[in-house]
Scaffold this motif. Structure first.
Motif, PDB file in Angstrom:
ATOM      1  N   SER A 356      61.650  12.329 -30.758  1.00 51.53           N
ATOM      2  CA  SER A 356      62.102  11.201 -32.252  1.00 51.53           C
ATOM      3  C   SER A 356      62.501  10.692 -32.018  1.00 51.53           C
ATOM      4  CB  SER A 356      62.250  11.753 -33.419  1.00 51.53           C
ATOM      5  OG  SER A 356      62.351  11.044 -34.012  1.00 51.53           O
ATOM      6  N   GLU A 357      63.950  11.327 -30.976  1.00 50.41           N
ATOM      7  CA  GLU A 357      64.575  10.806 -30.212  1.00 50.41           C
ATOM      8  C   GLU A 357      64.610   9.482 -28.768  1.00 50.41           C
ATOM      9  OE1 GLU A 357      68.513  14.099 -30.448  1.00 50.41           O
ATOM     10  OE2 GLU A 357      68.387  13.208 -28.154  1.00 50.41           O
ATOM     11  N   TRP A 358      63.852   9.600 -28.318  1.00 51.25           N
ATOM     12  CA  TRP A 358      63.050   9.005 -27.309  1.00 51.25           C
ATOM     13  C   TRP A 358      62.429   7.824 -27.873  1.00 51.25           C
ATOM     14  CZ3 TRP A 358      58.487   7.053 -26.232  1.00 51.25           C
ATOM     15  CH2 TRP A 358      58.150   6.104 -25.283  1.00 51.25           C
ATOM     16  N   LEU A 359      61.567   7.440 -28.943  1.00 46.89           N
ATOM     17  CA  LEU A 359      60.724   6.807 -29.695  1.00 46.89           C
ATOM     18  C   LEU A 359      61.968   6.000 -30.627  1.00 46.89           C
ATOM     19  CD1 LEU A 359      58.301   8.601 -31.623  1.00 46.89           C
ATOM     20  CD2 LEU A 359      57.826   6.946 -30.414  1.00 46.89           C
ATOM     21  N   GLY A 360      63.053   6.778 -30.897  1.00 41.50           N
ATOM     22  CA  GLY A 360      63.926   5.463 -31.355  1.00 41.50           C
ATOM     23  C   GLY A 360      64.635   4.105 -30.439  1.00 41.50           C
ATOM     24  N   LYS A 365      61.473  -2.914 -29.615  1.00 43.27           N
ATOM     25  CA  LYS A 365      60.275  -3.476 -28.853  1.00 43.27           C
ATOM     26  C   LYS A 365      59.600  -3.370 -29.674  1.00 43.27           C
ATOM     27  CE  LYS A 365      62.550  -1.559 -23.916  1.00 43.27           C
ATOM     28  NZ  LYS A 365      61.623  -0.807 -23.232  1.00 43.27           N
ATOM     29  N   MET A 366      59.009  -2.927 -30.473  1.00 39.04           N
ATOM     30  CA  MET A 366      57.625  -2.741 -31.230  1.00 39.04           C
ATOM     31  C   MET A 366      58.288  -4.205 -32.339  1.00 39.04           C
ATOM     32  SD  MET A 366      56.201  -0.456 -30.443  1.00 39.04           S
ATOM     33  CE  MET A 366      56.234   1.523 -29.467  1.00 39.04           C
ATOM     34  N   VAL A 367      56.819  -4.613 -32.654  1.00 38.39           N
ATOM     35  CA  VAL A 367      56.909  -5.838 -33.437  1.00 38.39           C
ATOM     36  C   VAL A 367      55.830  -4.959 -35.316  1.00 38.39           C
ATOM     37  CG1 VAL A 367      57.350  -7.949 -32.785  1.00 38.39           C
ATOM     38  CG2 VAL A 367      54.996  -7.557 -32.321  1.00 38.39           C
ATOM     39  N   GLY A 368      55.448  -5.820 -36.091  1.00 36.15           N
ATOM     40  CA  GLY A 368      54.768  -5.848 -36.872  1.00 36.15           C
ATOM     41  C   GLY A 368      54.646  -4.764 -37.582  1.00 36.15           C
ATOM     42  N   LEU A 374      56.191   3.949 -35.562  1.00 36.23           N
ATOM     43  CA  LEU A 374      56.590   3.842 -34.903  1.00 36.23           C
ATOM     44  C   LEU A 374      57.198   4.925 -35.854  1.00 36.23           C
ATOM     45  CD1 LEU A 374      58.716   3.269 -31.685  1.00 36.23           C
ATOM     46  CD2 LEU A 374      59.963   4.416 -33.737  1.00 36.23           C
ATOM     47  N   ALA A 375      57.616   4.530 -36.666  1.00 40.45           N
ATOM     48  CA  ALA A 375      58.801   5.197 -38.005  1.00 40.45           C
ATOM     49  C   ALA A 375      57.971   6.171 -38.593  1.00 40.45           C
ATOM     50  CB  ALA A 375      58.894   4.208 -39.068  1.00 40.45           C
TER      51      ALA A 375
END
Length: 453
Positions: A356-360, A365-368, A374-375
């Motif tokens: 979860s921390e890495w995804l944060g 870099k994520m869009v749309g 991701l959330a």
């Protein structure tokens, strides 16, 4: 990424390059791998270089020597004919990017999966043996005084302390420590030992060895330690069938080494160090979770490596079998064993938190819709962490019971009631099935212990 941003690194590297007479740096890129130090590749004019640095200055505080000494060791090895990189500059406080040094990049790949599929493995094995013998030709007068000399007994005592600090509830590691204490060899005249000579730290291009990397563990000690470390099952990767570095036979490896070094390899000392370094790496894996929990380094890789402890326990039990009693039996129980969830390898909750921390860190870099997903993924990981809780359930309970019934470090019992060795075999196979189901040694262990193909 440690305590420095890419922009800060470029600014600091510009100062380093100017001091070394190189053009300004560009095209900075973080390299994969490296469980302790960071590696960054960059261009300076027409040439390629690699920055090797600590993730923080605090990270260097407990190390026996700094990067200036490591760089001097590398240069001494190059002078002895070792295929080592050229160090062009050591970082200084004025550079503002921490502790490290810059090397000229070498050709080839460090990827073990690629190297172990190259044609000409026999030739590569001979070159690896040659370079190792040349490293061992160096003596105390060839490198800075800061390079320590290993005391074998002190090294065992340090591992025992690490074991106790990690909870002291790993029966197979306890067996390994007891065996090491009973079988520790007398010291030999010390030679320079690389300390991490294995696939992953060797560069190759086809059948040609092009580089020996990662010298941070260099010390003076027994040459057999280096010979054995690269032959551990874990460093043979998918070539479990080739016991010498994953490249060939031990006989060919020893023969090539002896031809260059002019000394005979002692098989018993080799076996001792194979067991010693397996215990060392098992405890090193455990320590990764401790580093992550402390906040010193929250890199996702830390928690994942901690779960590779079971691989080393499997390998260790297979190495120890010939010296164990036919039946390993229960000993008098200790009064109580308290299992602290803040010890040992990372549990499922911590792994979910680390992901979860890495995804944060990649959120921006994520869009749309990907940003939304991701959330959602982070929420799902939070649910897993809350539902599973901070234990492995049956596995931890089983290990607590077994550790509570045995005091393996004090010796073997004389009772004839139960066969604990059989339980250990089944338990560790089940654990590796969870942590590393494709680990090559697992198939060999299952075939040997259960007849399962």
């Amino acid at each position: 990424m440690g305590d420095t941003t890419p922009d800060q690194l470029i600014e600091g590297l510009a100062r380093v390059c100017s001091r070394a007479g190189l053009p300004p740096p560009s095209d900075l890129m973080r390299l994969t791998g490296g469980a302790t130090m960071e590696s960054w590749r960059f261009s300076a004019g027409e040439d390629q270089f690699v920055l090797r640095r600590a993730p923080s200055l605090a990270f260097m505080e407990d190390r026996p020597y700094g990067h200036d000494t490591e760089a001097a060791v590398i240069e001494a090895a190059r002078a002895a004919g070792v295929t080592a990189p050229e160090v062009v500059a050591v970082l200084g406080p004025e550079d503002g990017i921490g502790s490290g040094f810059v090397m000229r990049a070498l050709p080839g790949t460090p990827n073990p999966k690629e190297i172990l599929e190259f044609d000409g493995a026999d030739a590569l094995l001979k070159q690896a043996a040659r370079d190792l013998a040349r490293i061992h030709s160096l003596g105390p007068g060839d490198v800075p005084e800061a390079v320590p000399v290993m005391d074998y007994r002190e090294a065992i005592a340090d591992l025992r302390q690490q074991f106790e600090e990690a909870g002291g509830d790993r029966p197979i590691i306890a067996l390994g420590l007891k065996w090491m204490e009973d079988n520790c060899p007398d010291p030999l005249e010390p030679v320079l030992v690389h300390g991490d000579y294995r696939m992953g730290n060797l560069l190759a291009e086809g059948s040609r060895l092009t580089g020996v990397l990662d010298w941070e563990l260099a010390h003076f000690g027994d040459r057999h330690e280096d010979l054995a470390f690269g032959c551990m099952a874990v460093w043979r990767f998918h070539r479990y069938d080739r016991p010498a570095l994953g490249l060939g036979s031990l006989e060919d490896y020893f023969r090539a080494y002896e031809a260059e070094a002019g000394v005979k390899v002692d098989r018993e000392r080799f076996r001792y160090w194979l067991i010693h370094r397996t215990v060392w790496w098992a405890l090193g894996c455990l320590k990764m979770a401790k580093i992550w929990r402390s906040g010193e380094d929250r890199m996702l890789e830390r928690v994942v490596i901690s779960r590779r402890t079971s691989e080393q326990e499997l390998d260790l039990l297979m190495l120890l079998e010939e010296d164990l009693p036919e039946k390993l039996l229960y000993q008098s129980p200790i009064d109580e064993l308290v299992r602290e969830t803040e010890l040992g390898e990372a549990h499922v909750t911590e792994m979910a938190t680390a992901v979860s921390e890495w995804l944060g860190t990649v959120k921006e870099k994520m869009v749309g819709h990907d940003r939304f997903q991701l959330a959602v993924a982070r929420n799902a990981l939070g649910m897993i962490a809350r539902e599973v809780g901070p234990t492995y359930g049956d596995y931890f309970q089983c290990r607590e019971i077994l550790a509570g019934e045995l005091t393996l470090l004090s010796g073997f019992p004389a009772d004839d009631d139960d066969d604990y060795l059989h339980e250990l075999r089944l338990e560790i196979c089940d654990r590796v099935r969870v942590d590393s189901p494709k680990y090559p040694a697992l198939r060999a262990a299952l075939k040997k212990w259960t007849g399962e193909g």
